[in-house]
Design a protein around this motif. Structure first.
Motif, PDB file in Angstrom:
ATOM      1  N   GLY A  61      26.769 -12.489 -18.759  1.00  0.00           N
ATOM      2  CA  GLY A  61      25.935 -12.958 -19.870  1.00  0.00           C
ATOM      3  C   GLY A  61      24.944 -13.992 -19.361  1.00  0.00           C
ATOM      4  N   ARG A  62      24.437 -13.772 -18.131  1.00  0.00           N
ATOM      5  CA  ARG A  62      23.547 -14.751 -17.495  1.00  0.00           C
ATOM      6  C   ARG A  62      22.091 -14.449 -17.850  1.00  0.00           C
ATOM      7  N   PRO A  63      21.294 -15.479 -18.204  1.00  0.00           N
ATOM      8  CA  PRO A  63      19.878 -15.241 -18.497  1.00  0.00           C
ATOM      9  C   PRO A  63      19.181 -14.632 -17.273  1.00  0.00           C
ATOM     10  N   ASP A  65      16.327 -14.843 -16.027  1.00  0.00           N
ATOM     11  CA  ASP A  65      15.379 -15.635 -15.230  1.00  0.00           C
ATOM     12  C   ASP A  65      16.100 -16.589 -14.282  1.00  0.00           C
ATOM     13  N   ASN A  66      17.418 -16.441 -14.187  1.00  0.00           N
ATOM     14  CA  ASN A  66      18.179 -17.361 -13.331  1.00  0.00           C
ATOM     15  C   ASN A  66      18.584 -16.629 -12.050  1.00  0.00           C
ATOM     16  N   PRO A  67      17.842 -16.856 -10.937  1.00  0.00           N
ATOM     17  CA  PRO A  67      18.032 -16.055  -9.730  1.00  0.00           C
ATOM     18  C   PRO A  67      19.392 -16.253  -9.078  1.00  0.00           C
ATOM     19  N   ILE A 103      19.849 -22.238   1.105  1.00  0.00           N
ATOM     20  CA  ILE A 103      18.470 -22.588   1.469  1.00  0.00           C
ATOM     21  C   ILE A 103      17.505 -21.606   0.790  1.00  0.00           C
ATOM     22  N   ILE A 104      16.432 -22.164   0.215  1.00  0.00           N
ATOM     23  CA  ILE A 104      15.419 -21.334  -0.444  1.00  0.00           C
ATOM     24  C   ILE A 104      14.244 -21.077   0.494  1.00  0.00           C
ATOM     25  N   PHE A 105      13.927 -19.795   0.656  1.00  0.00           N
ATOM     26  CA  PHE A 105      12.831 -19.351   1.525  1.00  0.00           C
ATOM     27  C   PHE A 105      11.873 -18.478   0.722  1.00  0.00           C
ATOM     28  N   ASP A 120       9.052 -15.672  -6.183  1.00  0.00           N
ATOM     29  CA  ASP A 120       8.606 -15.187  -4.865  1.00  0.00           C
ATOM     30  C   ASP A 120       9.522 -15.690  -3.758  1.00  0.00           C
ATOM     31  N   THR A 121      10.545 -16.413  -4.152  1.00  0.00           N
ATOM     32  CA  THR A 121      11.447 -17.009  -3.158  1.00  0.00           C
ATOM     33  C   THR A 121      12.848 -16.405  -3.311  1.00  0.00           C
ATOM     34  N   VAL A 122      13.669 -16.648  -2.277  1.00  0.00           N
ATOM     35  CA  VAL A 122      15.051 -16.170  -2.343  1.00  0.00           C
ATOM     36  C   VAL A 122      15.981 -17.276  -1.840  1.00  0.00           C
ATOM     37  N   ALA A 145      25.432 -13.097  -5.182  1.00  0.00           N
ATOM     38  CA  ALA A 145      26.642 -13.559  -5.871  1.00  0.00           C
ATOM     39  C   ALA A 145      26.436 -14.915  -6.519  1.00  0.00           C
ATOM     40  N   PRO A 146      26.356 -14.953  -7.847  1.00  0.00           N
ATOM     41  CA  PRO A 146      26.440 -16.234  -8.549  1.00  0.00           C
ATOM     42  C   PRO A 146      27.920 -16.576  -8.725  1.00  0.00           C
ATOM     43  N   SER A 147      28.207 -17.696  -9.330  1.00  0.00           N
ATOM     44  CA  SER A 147      29.602 -18.039  -9.600  1.00  0.00           C
ATOM     45  C   SER A 147      30.204 -17.006 -10.559  1.00  0.00           C
ATOM     46  N   ALA A 148      31.503 -16.706 -10.357  1.00  0.00           N
ATOM     47  CA  ALA A 148      32.146 -15.591 -11.063  1.00  0.00           C
ATOM     48  C   ALA A 148      32.762 -16.024 -12.396  1.00  0.00           C
ATOM     49  N   LEU A 198      17.577 -29.245  -4.814  1.00  0.00           N
ATOM     50  CA  LEU A 198      17.508 -28.821  -6.219  1.00  0.00           C
ATOM     51  C   LEU A 198      18.855 -28.978  -6.913  1.00  0.00           C
ATOM     52  N   ARG A 199      19.933 -28.872  -6.128  1.00  0.00           N
ATOM     53  CA  ARG A 199      21.282 -29.033  -6.703  1.00  0.00           C
ATOM     54  C   ARG A 199      22.138 -29.761  -5.674  1.00  0.00           C
ATOM     55  N   PRO A 200      22.752 -30.891  -6.046  1.00  0.00           N
ATOM     56  CA  PRO A 200      23.592 -31.596  -5.073  1.00  0.00           C
ATOM     57  C   PRO A 200      24.929 -30.887  -4.900  1.00  0.00           C
ATOM     58  N   LYS A 229      13.391 -27.655 -10.984  1.00  0.00           N
ATOM     59  CA  LYS A 229      12.694 -26.595 -10.248  1.00  0.00           C
ATOM     60  C   LYS A 229      13.577 -25.363 -10.096  1.00  0.00           C
ATOM     61  N   SER A 230      14.883 -25.584 -10.140  1.00  0.00           N
ATOM     62  CA  SER A 230      15.816 -24.467 -10.026  1.00  0.00           C
ATOM     63  C   SER A 230      16.100 -23.953 -11.435  1.00  0.00           C
ATOM     64  N   PRO A 231      15.772 -22.687 -11.712  1.00  0.00           N
ATOM     65  CA  PRO A 231      15.908 -22.213 -13.095  1.00  0.00           C
ATOM     66  C   PRO A 231      17.293 -22.465 -13.683  1.00  0.00           C
ATOM     67  N   GLY A 232      18.335 -22.284 -12.846  1.00  0.00           N
ATOM     68  CA  GLY A 232      19.694 -22.414 -13.366  1.00  0.00           C
ATOM     69  C   GLY A 232      20.055 -23.819 -13.808  1.00  0.00           C
ATOM     70  N   MET A 233      19.342 -24.827 -13.295  1.00  0.00           N
ATOM     71  CA  MET A 233      19.716 -26.204 -13.599  1.00  0.00           C
ATOM     72  C   MET A 233      19.285 -26.610 -15.013  1.00  0.00           C
TER      73      MET A 233
HETATM   74  P1  AMP Z   1      25.095 -20.003  -9.041  1.00  0.00           P
HETATM   75  O1  AMP Z   1      24.928 -18.785  -8.209  1.00  0.00           O
HETATM   76  O2  AMP Z   1      25.704 -19.732 -10.365  1.00  0.00           O
HETATM   77  O3  AMP Z   1      25.773 -21.066  -8.254  1.00  0.00           O
HETATM   78  O4  AMP Z   1      23.638 -20.517  -9.287  1.00  0.00           O
HETATM   79  C1  AMP Z   1      22.662 -20.460  -8.263  1.00  0.00           C
HETATM   80  C2  AMP Z   1      21.696 -21.597  -8.433  1.00  0.00           C
HETATM   81  O5  AMP Z   1      20.650 -21.462  -7.464  1.00  0.00           O
HETATM   82  C3  AMP Z   1      21.065 -21.590  -9.811  1.00  0.00           C
HETATM   83  O6  AMP Z   1      20.873 -22.921 -10.242  1.00  0.00           O
HETATM   84  C4  AMP Z   1      19.736 -20.897  -9.516  1.00  0.00           C
HETATM   85  O7  AMP Z   1      18.747 -21.193 -10.476  1.00  0.00           O
HETATM   86  C5  AMP Z   1      19.401 -21.440  -8.137  1.00  0.00           C
HETATM   87  N1  AMP Z   1      18.465 -20.559  -7.422  1.00  0.00           N
HETATM   88  C6  AMP Z   1      18.707 -19.319  -6.956  1.00  0.00           C
HETATM   89  N2  AMP Z   1      17.590 -18.802  -6.392  1.00  0.00           N
HETATM   90  C7  AMP Z   1      16.615 -19.737  -6.514  1.00  0.00           C
HETATM   91  C8  AMP Z   1      15.230 -19.789  -6.137  1.00  0.00           C
HETATM   92  N3  AMP Z   1      14.643 -18.773  -5.512  1.00  0.00           N
HETATM   93  N4  AMP Z   1      14.549 -20.918  -6.433  1.00  0.00           N
HETATM   94  C9  AMP Z   1      15.152 -21.963  -7.059  1.00  0.00           C
HETATM   95  N5  AMP Z   1      16.460 -21.971  -7.438  1.00  0.00           N
HETATM   96  C10 AMP Z   1      17.181 -20.871  -7.169  1.00  0.00           C
END
Ligand code: AMP
Ligand code: MG
Length: 349
Positions: A61-63, A65-67, A103-105, A120-122, A145-148, A198-200, A229-233
């Motif tokens: 159920g993840r939005p 726009d959250n990469p 790391i974001i590239f 445009d980044t990963v 893989a995001p958190s499960a 972006l995330r500590p 800057k990180s969509p998920g935050m």
């Molecule tokens: P999670 O996988 O649930 O730990 O969440 C991954 C975190 O990394 C989220 O806060 C995402 O928004 C962030 N993230 C993933 N890819 C990118 C990206 N290309 N630019 C900025 N943040 C990213």
């Protein structure tokens, strides 16, 4: 869907390895497998198949726009999915991979837009956990893989947490015991001129600065009203079902007294208290008190935080009062999760 639940012990037996091989095949062919990493459990899919990646968003159920973070096991795969990799980024890779640093590239066209949330980044990480490494190796593909966990719930640090959230929604769950770190990875953006956290997480700002010099913290980490800057935050995260009120201050007696005063004033609510070994005796008159560990051992506090959130769900508390910690080093990551869980409901004393 019937979810296979497989327990894996260490050292890995031949039987364990063949279980991981079948899970790797599921991933390669577009299915979903939850697996342990040293940070938290991840929900993995083949990062190169858009429909597989869509399955992750649907199950959680993840939005959209959250990469997602892409998990790899070798530098050849990094070069396949990322470009413009700076010398400073290479220094971080040498020092902290495999480990809890994402790391974001700039991304290459190999990564579909679904994986990158349209950016445009990963985001890339090389995990250290043996099961995660073998799963990536055997699948032969980068694993998104995001958190499960279900979106909005605390990240899972035990297989039982994953089972609670995702049983019946994914093809397999690999139970590899408790996560070593218990907090999500540090995320650093190396695609910009000035590296920015972006995330500590467990790899702290000062650890990073000892390798590449000055880095900055995303403005959102210093001021909740700034857009992250990180969509998920930007999403409320990590939260137990109950409301959390965070009580912060330099003088621990003032913090304890405030929590006792608040606990006594909410007479018609079932209250919970999150404290440390050093303070738990002050709350002897209350029922739902959980110590995260000693404030002298922040690794243990980090490891216990999300499990404690889920324990409070079982206790059916209405409101939780949590003691704050000083915001430096690993405590910065712990406090980031606590503040977000509280929805920035913070009392300073
Ligand atoms: P999670 O996988 O649930 O730990 O969440 C991954 C975190 O990394 C989220 O806060 C995402 O928004 C962030 N993230 C993933 N890819 C990118 C990206 N290309 N630019 C900025 N943040 C990213
Ligand atoms: Mg997450």
């Amino acid at each position: 869907m019937i979810t296979l639940i497989e327990k894996i012990g260490f050292p890995l037996s031949d039987e364990n390895i063949s279980v991981i091989e079948s899970c790797a095949k599921i991933i390669k062919n577009g299915g979903l497998v939850a697996f342990p990493t040293e940070t938290v459990y991840g929900l993995g899919a083949n990062a190169l198949i858009p429909d597989a990646v869509k399955g992750i968003y649907a199950a959680k159920g993840r939005p959209s726009d959250n990469p997602l973070i892409v998990h790899i096991n070798d530098i050849d795969t990094l070069n396949l999915i990322a470009k413009n990799i700076s010398n400073k980024a290479m220094l971080l890779i040498d020092k902290f991979w495999p480990g809890p640093l994402t790391i974001i590239f700039d991304k290459t066209d190999v990564i579909p837009k679904e994986t990158a949330g349209g950016l445009d980044t990963v985001a890339v990480r090389m995990p250290k956990n043996e099961i995660a490494k073998l799963l990536i190796d055997k699948s032969g593909v980068p694993i998104a893989a995001p958190s499960a966990n279900l979106s909005g719930k605390p990240s899972p640090t035990k297989a039982s947490h994953v089972i609670d959230d995702l049983n019946g929604k994914v093809n397999a769950i690999i139970d590899g015991g408790s996560s070593d770190i218990g907090l999500e990875s540090t995320v650093i953006d190396m695609s910009t001129d000035i590296p920015c956290i972006l995330r500590p997480g467990a790899i702290t700002k000062s650890m990073i600065e000892s390798v590449i010099g000055n880095v900055i913290l995303d403005k959102n980490l210093l001021n909740e009203h700034e857009k992250p800057k990180s969509p998920g935050m930007k999403y409320k995260h990590y939260a137990p079902d109950a409301d959390i009120i965070l009580v912060q201050g330099n003088n621990i007696n003032n913090v304890v007294n405030k929590i006792i005063e608040l606990s006594n004033s909410y007479t018609n609510k079932n209250i919970g208290i999150i404290c440390t070994e050093e303070t738990k005796d002050f709350y002897k008159n209350y029922n739902n008190v959980i110590s995260l560990g000693s404030k002298n051992n922040t690794e243990t506090i980090a490891k216990n935080l999300f499990d404690t959130f889920r324990e409070f769900n079982k206790l059916n508390v209405d409101i939780i009062f949590a003691e704050g910690l000083p915001e430096e080093n690993l405590e910065l990551a712990i406090m980031n999760r606590l503040k977000k869980a509280s929805g920035y409901n913070i009392i300073n004393v």
